[in-house]
Write a protein that holds these residues in place. Structure first.
Motif, mmCIF file in Angstrom:
data_model
loop_
_atom_site.group_PDB
_atom_site.id
_atom_site.type_symbol
_atom_site.label_atom_id
_atom_site.label_comp_id
_atom_site.label_asym_id
_atom_site.label_seq_id
_atom_site.Cartn_x
_atom_site.Cartn_y
_atom_site.Cartn_z
ATOM 1 N N TYR A 75 -7.959 48.188 70.221
ATOM 2 C CA TYR A 75 -8.309 46.959 70.917
ATOM 3 C C TYR A 75 -8.154 47.120 72.426
ATOM 4 N N SER A 76 -7.296 48.060 72.823
ATOM 5 C CA SER A 76 -7.097 48.248 74.251
ATOM 6 C C SER A 76 -6.648 49.687 74.495
ATOM 7 N N SER A 81 -21.396 40.140 67.523
ATOM 8 C CA SER A 81 -21.074 38.796 67.058
ATOM 9 C C SER A 81 -19.664 38.394 67.475
ATOM 10 N N ALA A 82 -18.894 39.319 68.004
ATOM 11 C CA ALA A 82 -17.570 38.982 68.545
ATOM 12 C C ALA A 82 -17.455 39.620 69.923
ATOM 13 N N GLN A 112 -16.908 38.555 72.882
ATOM 14 C CA GLN A 112 -15.823 38.147 73.761
ATOM 15 C C GLN A 112 -14.632 39.099 73.666
ATOM 16 N N ARG A 113 -14.213 39.388 72.426
ATOM 17 C CA ARG A 113 -13.067 40.260 72.274
ATOM 18 C C ARG A 113 -13.434 41.712 72.538
ATOM 19 N N TYR A 164 -13.311 43.365 76.114
ATOM 20 C CA TYR A 164 -12.033 43.701 76.743
ATOM 21 C C TYR A 164 -11.848 45.218 76.767
ATOM 22 N N GLU A 191 0.953 43.475 84.527
ATOM 23 C CA GLU A 191 0.113 43.632 83.351
ATOM 24 C C GLU A 191 -0.523 42.312 82.926
ATOM 25 N N GLN A 192 0.324 41.263 82.883
ATOM 26 C CA GLN A 192 -0.188 39.980 82.433
ATOM 27 C C GLN A 192 -1.307 39.464 83.355
ATOM 28 N N ILE A 214 -4.473 41.489 82.623
ATOM 29 C CA ILE A 214 -5.114 41.068 81.374
ATOM 30 C C ILE A 214 -5.819 39.728 81.578
ATOM 31 N N ASN A 215 -5.121 38.792 82.203
ATOM 32 C CA ASN A 215 -5.697 37.460 82.423
ATOM 33 C C ASN A 215 -6.985 37.517 83.220
ATOM 34 N N TYR A 230 -9.856 38.842 81.212
ATOM 35 C CA TYR A 230 -10.416 37.831 80.308
ATOM 36 C C TYR A 230 -11.165 36.738 81.074
ATOM 37 N N ASP A 290 -14.940 35.752 80.270
ATOM 38 C CA ASP A 290 -15.431 34.380 80.080
ATOM 39 C C ASP A 290 -16.674 34.139 80.935
ATOM 40 N N GLU A 331 -18.882 29.220 67.295
ATOM 41 C CA GLU A 331 -17.528 29.732 67.125
ATOM 42 C C GLU A 331 -17.293 30.310 65.736
#
Lengths: 74, 692
Positions: B62-63, B93-94, B96-97, B100, B259-260, B263-264, B267, B271, B283
């Motif tokens: 995932y990362s 179809s996904a 957004q994720r 990343y 890090e936070q 990541i933010n 994202y 978006d 959704e």
């Protein structure tokens, strides 16, 4: 309240993750960060729940759910 | 013609990466482990427009942090010079994720091509993705493909070949979220940094300032490093591995982990992208929701799961056993034929014995289980590829939670009813190391199909009227022992900080399984099984034969009383006497059973010189011999219990060694299982003596 308390069908905003570093980094990589929207799809009595975050479904155990602070969106 | 082009396939788990990879390479791939870790590495080659391509399937991640082995492996491989182009497979179809990981891959600085997989699902759901705007925002080529329908494959490979050595030649065009003038000249207007023309992902001024400072520092300290921006970012994230490798002395810049923030901001940018490129966002998927209504229902979920498993077993044992009989016939015919020809050619009797009694009996016995195994794996591949397997973890989480394990640990336990080897391999899916090891310890207690012949023979000889019940009770006993062991281990861990059993698993959308994927999955398992039969079991069979045919005085020519095997059995008799198994022949049979459990039966036949042990006459004579030795029903019960629980088999031990990477751990597991087997058999034997 925590994610564990959120009823099935509800929509919440994540406010805080209080988990060991590795686990919270993993959740963040999946897109669960402060401010993300979480939909609770279904729930079992012993706490495991199915949620969607950023369009992806996850099964989350209660050990994790009880450490995620959320606010229910009406 | 250029040389070989190396392409790495990266992507999230469940994005269809392996299906796409298989679509290029087919079944001709090389499966090995990444150096030093137990993460699987798949490599395949293929020819396209007179270039040779080497495709590497990177582990799903995932990362690209350094928290899991898969992520470390992926990023080290991409940073190395071994890879020319990265194909980032994303589930459209996904999106957004999936984006990343895409953003992180782009930051690594190698040429990246985004393969938008599952576009057919996107269309079916009435969504649209602007495939012209997406590459402008990311600065990389974007190719829509469908791995299952095999569309877009040539275009994707063409793009990959075209972009070797060119990290980015797609112009970056930013609109800043659509606000303000939507022109190409807004770059730089809002930031004092001039990065928008260069980088897709631009951070806040605070972070960008720090990146600039760190780049200066890194350039001074570590000249020749590739991609300073990425290293600077990772230092800001507080990446353990890179902080150790490239320490910098800038406490003013690295005052905390950013890090936070990073990541933010990623994202936030995602978006922004989704806003611009995805039309008709939806959704939830209606089909998956409807199926989940039944399969993960609060009450029906468990019964439905039990029904599905019952069906899988029914198929495995009925159809599998039916095919197995033909295999057995074929093997008997082959064995008799070989014996005949060896005698005709007057081959040395010792060599004949080695070939027929040692190799064909040993290796052939294992091969006859192939039909059961193929059917079991077909069923399991079907469940996995359809997306159901992940739901099992959710359904079983409550029950497994009481044992201190996550619901995920149940998947290997189910597989254990088929064969312990793939079951132990399946424990890989557990992220937590302690959970994995625990699961590996208890999985062999699940009664695998190789143990059935032992139950059948001994329960029919000693519990004639209740033979089925006796055999069935062994399956239950195995499950109970596994559960008890997990429970006790859970108790021992209590008090320690435990986060291990926390369930977190992605539930992919349900889909019709792809025949190609299932075929390759089953073929890989079968290949593994066959190669084990050809190596470990081959050697074990020869060793066994040697033990039973040689003694201090040399080759005994079939008389077993003076062989090393009997000496060993006699030496170990005191250990087995308290549990009712103090007979040297039984001890030797149990030792032989370590090569494979069904060997216990064939060894008994050889050791007591009973031909055709499964026939009524054979059973009667074996039963008479055993009764004459004082071996009664209580002893038979002890033997069945001991066979159920002691060291699974050489192949399982080898798998435990491979998965843990530790001889000590493997020997520890074997000792644990022998100890449990001894204890439980002791109780069973003593209790049976009291009752009978």
């Amino acid at each position: 309240m925590t994610l564990l308390d959120a009823p099935a069908g509800s929509r919440c905003l994540v406010q805080e993750l209080d988990l060991p570093m590795e686990l919270s980094r993993r959740l963040e990589a999946l897109g669960m960060i402060t401010g993300s929207q979480v939909n609770v799809l279904r729930k079992k009595r012993r706490g495991a729940m199915i949620i969607t975050v950023r369009g992806t479904r996850f099964a989350v155990g209660m050990q994790i759910a009880r450490h995620i602070t959320v606010k229910e969106e009406k | 013609m250029a040389g070989e082009i190396a392409i790495g396939f990266a992507g999230n788990p469940n994005c269809g990466k392996t299906t796409l990879f298989n679509a290029y390479t087919g079944a001709n791939l090389k499966v090995a482990n990444w150096p030093g870790v137990t993460v699987e590495k798949k490599e395949g080659r293929f020819q396209f427009h007179d270039s040779e391509y080497r495709l590497v399937d990177l582990p799903g991640a995932y990362s690209l942090t350094c928290y899991t082995m898969e992520e470390q492996v992926t990023r080290q491989y991409i940073l190395s010079d071994e890879v020319d182009v990265i194909i980032d497979v994303a589930d459209a179809s996904a999106l957004q994720r999936n984006l990343y990981l895409t953003l992180q891959l782009i930051e690594l600085g190698k040429p990246v091509i985004l393969a938008l997989n599952m576009m057919d699902i996107v269309e079916k759901r009435g969504m649209e993705i602007d495939t012209h705007r997406l590459p402008e925002m990311l600065g990389i080529p974007v190719i829509p493909v469908s791995a299952r329908r095999k569309t877009g494959l040539d275009i994707l490979m063409h793009a990959a070949a075209h972009h070797v050595g060119k990290p980015s030649d797609v112009p970056l065009i930013h609109h800043h979220g659509g606000e303000g003038g939507v022109t190409r000249s807004t770059r730089g207007a809002r930031h004092k940094h001039q990065h928008h023309a260069e980088y897709a992902m631009v951070y806040s001024d605070l972070i960008e300032d720090k990146i600039d400072q760190l780049i200066d520092e890194l350039q001074a300290r570590y000249p020749g490093l590739q991609n300073y921006r990425w290293h600077a970012l990772k230092l800001l994230e507080g990446d353990r591995e890179l902080l150790e490798k490239y320490p910098v002395n800038r406490p003013d810049v690295l005052d905390r982990s950013y890090e936070q923030d990073i990541i933010n901001q990623k994202y936030d940018f995602i978006d922004e992208i989704i806003q611009e490129v995805v039309v008709n966002r939806e959704e939830r998927s209606a089909v998956t929701d409807r199926v989940d209504n039944l399969l993960t229902h609060r009450l029906w979920g468990l019964p439905v799961f039990l029904l599905i498993m019952a069906a899988v077993f029914f198929l495995t044992f009925t159809v599998g056993d039916w095919l197995k009989e033909y295999f057995q016939l074929g093997l008997d015919w082959f064995s008799a034929g070989t014996l005949h020809w060896l005698e005709v050619w007057q081959v040395d009797p010792m060599l004949t014995s080695l070939i027929v009694d040692g190799i064909i009996t040993g290796v052939g016995g294992i091969l006859t289980f192939l039909p059961n195994i193929i059917i079991l794996f077909l069923a399991l591949a079907f469940l996995e590829d359809s997306g159901y397997m992940a739901r099992v973890a959710y359904v079983m989480d409550g029950i497994m939670g009481r044992l201190g394990l996550s619901g995920r640990a149940f998947i290997p336990m189910i597989l254990g009813f088929g064969c312990s080897v793939p079951a132990i391999m399946a424990s890989r899916a557990l992220e937590n190391r302690r959970d994995r090891y625990k699961t590996m310890l208890i999985t062999p207690f699940m009664s695998c199909s190789a143990r059935l012949p032992i139950y059948v023979l001994f329960s029919e000889m000693f519990f004639a009227d209740h033979a089925m019940l006796a055999a069935y009770s062994m399956y239950v006993l195995g499950l109970v022992v596994a559960v008890l062991c997990a429970f006790v281990m859970g108790l021992l861990e209590r008090g320690r900080k435990r986060q291990g059993n926390a369930l977190l698993i992605e539930l992919p959308e349900y889909k019709a399984p792809s025949a190609h994927t299932i075929f390759i999955y089953v073929w890989e398992k079968v290949k593994d099984y066959l190669s084990r039969a050809g190596t470990i079991i081959f050697v074990a069979s020869i060793l066994m034969w040697g033990l039973l045919n040689f003694g201090p005085s040399g080759y005994t020519g079939g008389d077993m009383a003076d062989t090393f095997g009997s000496l060993l059995g006699k030496g170990l008799t005191p250990f087995f006497a308290p549990v009712g198994l103090g007979y040297w022949q039984i001890v030797v049979a149990l030792i032989a059973g370590v090569s494979a459990k069904e060997v216990v039966v064939s060894s008994c036949a050889v050791l007591f010189s009973v031909n055709n042990v499964n026939s009524a006459a054979g059973m009667a004579s074996l039963s008479a011999i055993l009764s004459g030795m004082g071996f009664g029903p209580a002893n038979a019960l002890a033997l069945m219990t001991f066979s159920l629980l002691y060291i699974p088999c050489a192949a399982t031990l080898a798998t435990i060694k491979k998965e843990t990477g530790s001889w000590r751990w493997m020997l520890g597991a074997a000792a644990f299982q022998v100890a449990v087997a001894w204890l439980v058999s002791f109780v069973a034997y003593r209790a049976a003596l009291l009752v009978m």
